[in-house]
Design a protein around this motif. Structure first.
Motif, PDB file in Angstrom:
ATOM      1  N   ILE A  31      36.691 -15.609 -16.541  1.00  0.00           N
ATOM      2  CA  ILE A  31      37.260 -14.292 -16.851  1.00  0.00           C
ATOM      3  C   ILE A  31      38.514 -14.036 -16.027  1.00  0.00           C
ATOM      4  O   ILE A  31      39.526 -13.552 -16.545  1.00  0.00           O
ATOM      5  CB  ILE A  31      36.206 -13.185 -16.630  1.00  0.00           C
ATOM      6  N   VAL A  32      38.482 -14.403 -14.749  1.00  0.00           N
ATOM      7  CA  VAL A  32      39.658 -14.193 -13.885  1.00  0.00           C
ATOM      8  C   VAL A  32      40.833 -15.053 -14.341  1.00  0.00           C
ATOM      9  O   VAL A  32      41.970 -14.573 -14.439  1.00  0.00           O
ATOM     10  CB  VAL A  32      39.302 -14.475 -12.404  1.00  0.00           C
ATOM     11  N   LYS A  34      41.388 -16.327 -17.343  1.00  0.00           N
ATOM     12  CA  LYS A  34      41.888 -15.845 -18.635  1.00  0.00           C
ATOM     13  C   LYS A  34      42.641 -14.528 -18.477  1.00  0.00           C
ATOM     14  O   LYS A  34      43.671 -14.320 -19.126  1.00  0.00           O
ATOM     15  CB  LYS A  34      40.719 -15.690 -19.623  1.00  0.00           C
ATOM     16  N   THR A  35      42.160 -13.641 -17.599  1.00  0.00           N
ATOM     17  CA  THR A  35      42.857 -12.375 -17.351  1.00  0.00           C
ATOM     18  C   THR A  35      44.235 -12.640 -16.755  1.00  0.00           C
ATOM     19  O   THR A  35      45.224 -12.026 -17.175  1.00  0.00           O
ATOM     20  CB  THR A  35      42.033 -11.481 -16.416  1.00  0.00           C
ATOM     21  N   LEU A  38      46.423 -13.888 -19.552  1.00  0.00           N
ATOM     22  CA  LEU A  38      46.794 -12.834 -20.494  1.00  0.00           C
ATOM     23  C   LEU A  38      47.815 -11.876 -19.899  1.00  0.00           C
ATOM     24  O   LEU A  38      48.754 -11.449 -20.578  1.00  0.00           O
ATOM     25  CB  LEU A  38      45.555 -12.051 -20.940  1.00  0.00           C
ATOM     26  N   VAL A  39      47.648 -11.523 -18.630  1.00  0.00           N
ATOM     27  CA  VAL A  39      48.572 -10.592 -17.989  1.00  0.00           C
ATOM     28  C   VAL A  39      49.933 -11.233 -17.794  1.00  0.00           C
ATOM     29  O   VAL A  39      50.968 -10.587 -17.976  1.00  0.00           O
ATOM     30  CB  VAL A  39      47.990 -10.085 -16.651  1.00  0.00           C
ATOM     31  N   PHE A  46      45.153  -8.724 -24.310  1.00  0.00           N
ATOM     32  CA  PHE A  46      44.074  -8.372 -23.396  1.00  0.00           C
ATOM     33  C   PHE A  46      43.043  -7.480 -24.077  1.00  0.00           C
ATOM     34  O   PHE A  46      41.835  -7.697 -23.941  1.00  0.00           O
ATOM     35  CB  PHE A  46      44.638  -7.685 -22.150  1.00  0.00           C
ATOM     36  N   SER A  49      40.963  -9.489 -26.467  1.00  0.00           N
ATOM     37  CA  SER A  49      39.956 -10.277 -25.752  1.00  0.00           C
ATOM     38  C   SER A  49      38.782  -9.407 -25.315  1.00  0.00           C
ATOM     39  O   SER A  49      37.627  -9.833 -25.389  1.00  0.00           O
ATOM     40  CB  SER A  49      40.575 -10.962 -24.536  1.00  0.00           C
ATOM     41  N   LEU A  50      39.070  -8.189 -24.867  1.00  0.00           N
ATOM     42  CA  LEU A  50      37.989  -7.272 -24.489  1.00  0.00           C
ATOM     43  C   LEU A  50      37.108  -6.928 -25.687  1.00  0.00           C
ATOM     44  O   LEU A  50      35.878  -6.889 -25.568  1.00  0.00           O
ATOM     45  CB  LEU A  50      38.558  -5.987 -23.889  1.00  0.00           C
ATOM     46  N   THR A  79      31.593 -14.004 -22.184  1.00  0.00           N
ATOM     47  CA  THR A  79      32.716 -14.691 -21.547  1.00  0.00           C
ATOM     48  C   THR A  79      33.498 -15.518 -22.559  1.00  0.00           C
ATOM     49  O   THR A  79      34.738 -15.529 -22.545  1.00  0.00           O
ATOM     50  CB  THR A  79      32.201 -15.594 -20.408  1.00  0.00           C
ATOM     51  N   PHE A  82      35.586 -13.213 -24.616  1.00  0.00           N
ATOM     52  CA  PHE A  82      36.766 -12.773 -23.875  1.00  0.00           C
ATOM     53  C   PHE A  82      37.810 -13.881 -23.798  1.00  0.00           C
ATOM     54  O   PHE A  82      39.003 -13.643 -23.954  1.00  0.00           O
ATOM     55  CB  PHE A  82      36.376 -12.316 -22.472  1.00  0.00           C
TER      56      PHE A  82
END
Length: 165
Positions: A31-32, A34-35, A38-39, A46, A49-50, A79, A82
């Motif tokens: 998750i971290v 991928k976040t 995405l950011v 984002f 994905s949520l 996960t 996401f």
């Protein structure tokens, strides 16, 4: 999907095969990563994905309530949702289902070759009818159910999804 996520998913699949559990640290790592991806690249994805993660979590939670899935499998599905995003969500579900069915079939064949004999519905009903005090009956986590590691089938389904789409 970045190659580092495939590596983490492979570790999760092997860990689930050996230990029959999925470590939360590895799911959080996915998750971290991928976040961060995405950011740094596209913030608009984002929310997609949520939504995908929430939808797969809801679907997995329904199966958890029906006692067809364990909590770690539900977290893994969330996960994966996401990490993959909402694009072609139906196709993702199709490949996850096909891979799960394929792995389940091989697990069933393996269990039968080792002497597994599933109880019929009539046998289960007779056992419940003979048991008067259901509250104090000791039971194991899985009772006589045939169980299979779920993470390998998810990784196979995700690989099929990315290969054919």
């Amino acid at each position: 999907m970045p190659i580092i996520l495939w590596g983490i998913l492979s570790v999760i699949a092997v860990y689930d095969l050996k230990e029959n559990r999925i470590p939360n640290k590895l799911l959080i790592t996915i998750i971290v990563v991928k976040t961060f991806f995405l950011v740094s690249v596209n913030m608009d994805s984002f929310l997609d994905s949520l939504i995908s993660g929430t939808a797969l979590f809801g679907l997995g939670f329904i199966f958890f309530i029906l006692r067809a899935m364990s909590p770690g499998d539900v977290k893994l599905l969330a996960t994966i949702g996401f990490a993959s995003g909402i694009t072609q969500f139906g196709s993702l579900l199709f490949y996850l289902t096909m891979a799960g069915g394929l792995v389940a079939t091989f697990c069933l064949f393996d269990a039968i070759s080792k002497g597994y004999k599933p109880k019929s519905v009539k046998q289960k009903t007779n056992e419940l009818a003979l048991t008067k005090d259901l509250i104090n009956v000791p039971h194991s986590r899985y009772e006589q159910k045939l169980v299979m590691p779920f993470a390998p089938s998810v990784v196979i389904g995700l690989a099929l999804f990315y290969y054919f789409n």
